[in-house]
Design an enzyme around this catalytic site. Structure first.
Site, mmCIF file in Angstrom:
data_model
loop_
_atom_site.group_PDB
_atom_site.id
_atom_site.type_symbol
_atom_site.label_atom_id
_atom_site.label_comp_id
_atom_site.label_asym_id
_atom_site.label_seq_id
_atom_site.Cartn_x
_atom_site.Cartn_y
_atom_site.Cartn_z
ATOM 1 N N SER A 124 3.546 3.900 3.837
ATOM 2 C CA SER A 124 3.780 2.891 4.871
ATOM 3 C C SER A 124 5.100 3.166 5.572
ATOM 4 C CB SER A 124 3.839 1.521 4.184
ATOM 5 O OG SER A 124 4.389 0.561 5.056
ATOM 6 N N TYR A 149 6.820 -4.395 -2.867
ATOM 7 C CA TYR A 149 5.662 -3.663 -2.330
ATOM 8 C C TYR A 149 6.133 -2.364 -1.661
ATOM 9 C CZ TYR A 149 2.325 -2.032 1.099
ATOM 10 O OH TYR A 149 1.526 -1.211 1.856
ATOM 11 N N LYS A 153 5.802 1.867 -2.743
ATOM 12 C CA LYS A 153 5.323 2.985 -1.917
ATOM 13 C C LYS A 153 6.331 4.139 -1.949
ATOM 14 C CE LYS A 153 1.445 1.401 -0.591
ATOM 15 N NZ LYS A 153 0.216 2.078 -0.997
HETATM 16 P P1 NAD Z 1 -7.091 -3.546 0.738
HETATM 17 O O1 NAD Z 1 -6.498 -4.518 -0.217
HETATM 18 O O2 NAD Z 1 -8.135 -4.030 1.667
HETATM 19 O O3 NAD Z 1 -7.683 -2.286 -0.064
HETATM 20 C C1 NAD Z 1 -7.151 -1.857 -1.295
HETATM 21 C C2 NAD Z 1 -8.317 -1.698 -2.247
HETATM 22 O O4 NAD Z 1 -7.841 -1.228 -3.507
HETATM 23 C C3 NAD Z 1 -9.056 -3.013 -2.525
HETATM 24 O O5 NAD Z 1 -10.427 -2.804 -2.326
HETATM 25 C C4 NAD Z 1 -8.744 -3.339 -3.982
HETATM 26 O O6 NAD Z 1 -9.822 -4.005 -4.620
HETATM 27 C C5 NAD Z 1 -8.504 -1.949 -4.545
HETATM 28 N N1 NAD Z 1 -7.602 -1.891 -5.706
HETATM 29 C C6 NAD Z 1 -6.396 -2.484 -5.848
HETATM 30 N N2 NAD Z 1 -5.870 -2.159 -7.040
HETATM 31 C C7 NAD Z 1 -6.742 -1.320 -7.647
HETATM 32 C C8 NAD Z 1 -6.749 -0.643 -8.890
HETATM 33 N N3 NAD Z 1 -5.741 -0.776 -9.762
HETATM 34 N N4 NAD Z 1 -7.804 0.139 -9.203
HETATM 35 C C9 NAD Z 1 -8.846 0.265 -8.330
HETATM 36 N N5 NAD Z 1 -8.897 -0.367 -7.156
HETATM 37 C C10 NAD Z 1 -7.844 -1.143 -6.810
HETATM 38 O O7 NAD Z 1 -5.883 -2.867 1.543
HETATM 39 P P2 NAD Z 1 -5.912 -1.923 2.820
HETATM 40 O O8 NAD Z 1 -5.329 -2.661 3.946
HETATM 41 O O9 NAD Z 1 -7.232 -1.289 2.952
HETATM 42 O O10 NAD Z 1 -4.820 -0.839 2.374
HETATM 43 C C11 NAD Z 1 -5.175 0.389 1.760
HETATM 44 C C12 NAD Z 1 -3.919 1.114 1.357
HETATM 45 O O11 NAD Z 1 -3.110 1.345 2.507
HETATM 46 C C13 NAD Z 1 -3.050 0.353 0.371
HETATM 47 O O12 NAD Z 1 -2.488 1.267 -0.548
HETATM 48 C C14 NAD Z 1 -1.968 -0.243 1.242
HETATM 49 O O13 NAD Z 1 -0.782 -0.484 0.535
HETATM 50 C C15 NAD Z 1 -1.801 0.858 2.278
HETATM 51 N N6 NAD Z 1 -1.248 0.366 3.542
HETATM 52 C C16 NAD Z 1 -1.893 -0.643 4.198
HETATM 53 C C17 NAD Z 1 -1.377 -1.153 5.380
HETATM 54 C C18 NAD Z 1 -2.068 -2.270 6.113
HETATM 55 O O14 NAD Z 1 -1.486 -2.850 7.009
HETATM 56 N N7 NAD Z 1 -3.309 -2.622 5.795
HETATM 57 C C19 NAD Z 1 -0.184 -0.621 5.893
HETATM 58 C C20 NAD Z 1 0.447 0.411 5.210
HETATM 59 C C21 NAD Z 1 -0.095 0.908 4.028
HETATM 60 C C1 UD1 Z 2 3.950 -6.261 7.235
HETATM 61 C C2 UD1 Z 2 4.800 -6.021 6.003
HETATM 62 C C3 UD1 Z 2 4.839 -4.530 5.716
HETATM 63 C C4 UD1 Z 2 3.433 -3.990 5.540
HETATM 64 C C5 UD1 Z 2 2.600 -4.333 6.770
HETATM 65 C C6 UD1 Z 2 1.169 -3.978 6.547
HETATM 66 C C7 UD1 Z 2 6.445 -7.835 5.914
HETATM 67 C C8 UD1 Z 2 7.886 -8.191 6.047
HETATM 68 N N1 UD1 Z 2 6.138 -6.553 6.219
HETATM 69 O O1 UD1 Z 2 4.499 -5.538 8.334
HETATM 70 O O2 UD1 Z 2 5.586 -4.270 4.537
HETATM 71 O O3 UD1 Z 2 3.438 -2.589 5.344
HETATM 72 O O4 UD1 Z 2 2.648 -5.745 7.015
HETATM 73 O O5 UD1 Z 2 0.481 -4.125 7.753
HETATM 74 O O6 UD1 Z 2 5.619 -8.647 5.541
HETATM 75 N N2 UD1 Z 2 4.176 -12.334 12.894
HETATM 76 C C9 UD1 Z 2 4.226 -13.601 13.411
HETATM 77 N N3 UD1 Z 2 3.410 -14.560 12.868
HETATM 78 C C10 UD1 Z 2 2.560 -14.298 11.833
HETATM 79 C C11 UD1 Z 2 2.519 -12.983 11.309
HETATM 80 C C12 UD1 Z 2 3.362 -12.029 11.858
HETATM 81 O O7 UD1 Z 2 4.971 -13.881 14.344
HETATM 82 O O8 UD1 Z 2 1.859 -15.221 11.367
HETATM 83 C C13 UD1 Z 2 5.031 -11.291 13.517
HETATM 84 C C14 UD1 Z 2 6.015 -10.634 12.558
HETATM 85 O O9 UD1 Z 2 7.213 -11.332 12.515
HETATM 86 C C15 UD1 Z 2 6.117 -9.229 13.165
HETATM 87 C C16 UD1 Z 2 4.738 -8.973 13.786
HETATM 88 O O10 UD1 Z 2 4.157 -10.266 13.950
HETATM 89 O O11 UD1 Z 2 7.062 -9.233 14.210
HETATM 90 C C17 UD1 Z 2 3.825 -8.143 12.889
HETATM 91 O O12 UD1 Z 2 3.763 -8.735 11.592
HETATM 92 P P1 UD1 Z 2 2.758 -8.207 10.464
HETATM 93 O O13 UD1 Z 2 1.398 -8.074 11.034
HETATM 94 O O14 UD1 Z 2 2.923 -9.082 9.260
HETATM 95 O O15 UD1 Z 2 3.261 -6.728 10.153
HETATM 96 P P2 UD1 Z 2 4.732 -6.215 9.720
HETATM 97 O O16 UD1 Z 2 5.675 -7.321 9.541
HETATM 98 O O17 UD1 Z 2 5.108 -5.141 10.669
#
Ligand code: NAD
Ligand code: UD1
Length: 338
Positions: A124, A149, A153
């Site tokens: 991330s 969190y 990472k």
């Molecule tokens: P998500 O929660 O939808 O998917 C994660 C999946 O992993 C889920 O299906 C959950 O059931 C499974 N899981 C969790 N722990 C597990 C374990 N111990 N063993 C097996 N399965 C397990 O999340 P996502 O948004 O699809 O994110 C996927 C990955 O990308 C994550 O590692 C997350 O941290 C990373 N990531 C996501 C975002 C985002 O905004 N969605 C941003 C940056 C990084």
């Molecule tokens: C957040 C997480 C980040 C994670 C990412 C996954 C925090 C501090 N950071 O990032 O660690 O990797 O999600 O996608 O939680 N906002 C509002 N109202 C809301 C929600 C968000 O105003 O109800 C604003 C936030 O202040 C920010 C922007 O929208 O400026 C995006 O927020 P969000 O979607 O939560 O993503 P990040 O904060 O970038």
């Protein structure tokens, strides 16, 4: 040979599984369903016309992993499994470190034992920490993430860097995602957050569909053009295409590579609200609230390295991201439980 997708029933993982199946790969999904429903994979099967092998299991369970690698011939591991709620990680750090860090260690141990050395890890942009000039490129030093969190990472990234240094068999990609949003264009699979969404776009979509009353805009006094936070939103289908490109490049290179997956363009919270209103035709009610702890004013990627080394760049613009989110939200107002 098959591709193992950990966390493949989740938001990003399910889109990845669909893309892999459509590209002709055999896919094995390992997911403990702690934050997903198997319904996502049922829909992936309907869309792709074929199914992945699904194993309900945990990346922390070495016996399960050994059995999986013994039964299936795996060439690559795409490692999405993990817990991702920032607030939860502050309240339950041990659960986050155990799941995200210990789970990744167990996965790597099982991979090495099975002779599988190609790994793509979901990292991330949070690993950069605060205080960098924009846009953020991969050459910048990582910072101190603001919560467990983010720290989990960075810890996994450190472990993977050490691992590749110690054993030259490994080919590892650290993909640093910016803000993944959107859904598959069919509207059949998408993001289905548990409870009240933490992230901006799912919250806006739930207000637009009438599931929540009002969005809180977290601060309008940031040093940004309109005072609200600026982020680099990337369509989930572009994001998964970036993984396909990384998998391809890893077949011919060893060691660790780090790539940003972002668009290189930032949008403010108010711009996002306005754009969502335009694509959905719905009014999105909002009020300005205090800043959220741990938020930065702005964050967007320099995506040059991925373009040069992966031959990949995000193709879908904001309108498409939000139109696809809206199609999914409208068709599935309660997510997969509809
Ligand atoms: P998500 O929660 O939808 O998917 C994660 C999946 O992993 C889920 O299906 C959950 O059931 C499974 N899981 C969790 N722990 C597990 C374990 N111990 N063993 C097996 N399965 C397990 O999340 P996502 O948004 O699809 O994110 C996927 C990955 O990308 C994550 O590692 C997350 O941290 C990373 N990531 C996501 C975002 C985002 O905004 N969605 C941003 C940056 C990084
Ligand atoms: C957040 C997480 C980040 C994670 C990412 C996954 C925090 C501090 N950071 O990032 O660690 O990797 O999600 O996608 O939680 N906002 C509002 N109202 C809301 C929600 C968000 O105003 O109800 C604003 C936030 O202040 C920010 C922007 O929208 O400026 C995006 O927020 P969000 O979607 O939560 O993503 P990040 O904060 O970038």
């Amino acid at each position: 040979m098959a591709v193992l997708v950990t966390g493949g029933a989740g938001y990003i993982g399910s889109h990845m599984v669909l893309t892999l199946l459509e590209a002709g790969h055999e896919v094995v999904v390992l997911d403990n369903l702690s934050n997903a429903s198997q319904e996502s994979l049922r829909r992936v099967e309907l869309l792709a016309g074929k199914a992945p092998v699904f194993i309900k299991g945990d990346i922390r369970d070495r016996h399960c992993l050994d059995a999986l690698f013994a039964e299936h011939s795996i060439s690559d591991v795409l490692h999405f499994a993990g817990l991702k709620s920032v607030g939860e990680s502050v309240a339950e750090p041990l659960r986050y470190y155990e799941n995200n860090v210990a789970g990744s260690l167990t996965l790597c141990q099982a991979m090495a034992a099975a002779g599988v050395y190609r790994l793509v890890f979901s990292s991330s942009a949070t690993v950069y920490g605060d205080g960098h000039p924009m846009p953020i490129h991969e050459g910048l030093p990582t910072g101190r993430p603001a919560n467990p969190y983010g720290h989990s990472k960075l810890m996994v990234e450190d472990v993977l860097r050490d691992l590749a240094k110690a054993d030259e068999h490994w080919s590892i990609a650290l993909l640093r995602y910016f803000n993944p949003v959107g859904a598959h264009e069919s509207g059949r699979i998408g993001e289905d957050p548990n409870g009240i969404p933490n992230n901006l776009v799912p919250f806006i979509a739930q207000v637009a569909v009438g599931r929540r009353d009002t969005l809180s805009v977290f601060g309008n006094d940031y040093p940004t053009p309109d005072g609200t936070g600026v982020r680099d939103y990337i369509h989930v289908m572009d994001l998964v295409d970036g993984h396909l490109a990384a998998m391809q490049v890893l077949t011919s290179q060893r060691g660790v590579s780090t790539w940003n997956l972002g668009t290189g363009r930032g949008y403010s919270v108010l711009e996002m609200i306005k754009a969502f209103e335009t694509v959905s035709g719905q009014h999105v009610s909002y009020k300005v609230a205090d800043r959220r702890e741990g938020d930065v004013a702005e964050c967007w990627a320099d995506p040059t390295l991925a373009r040069q080394e992966l031959g990949w760049e995000a193709m879908r613009g904001l309108e498409e991201m939000l139109a696809d989110t809206w199609r999914w939200q409208q068709a599935n107002p309660q997510g997969y439980s509809d």
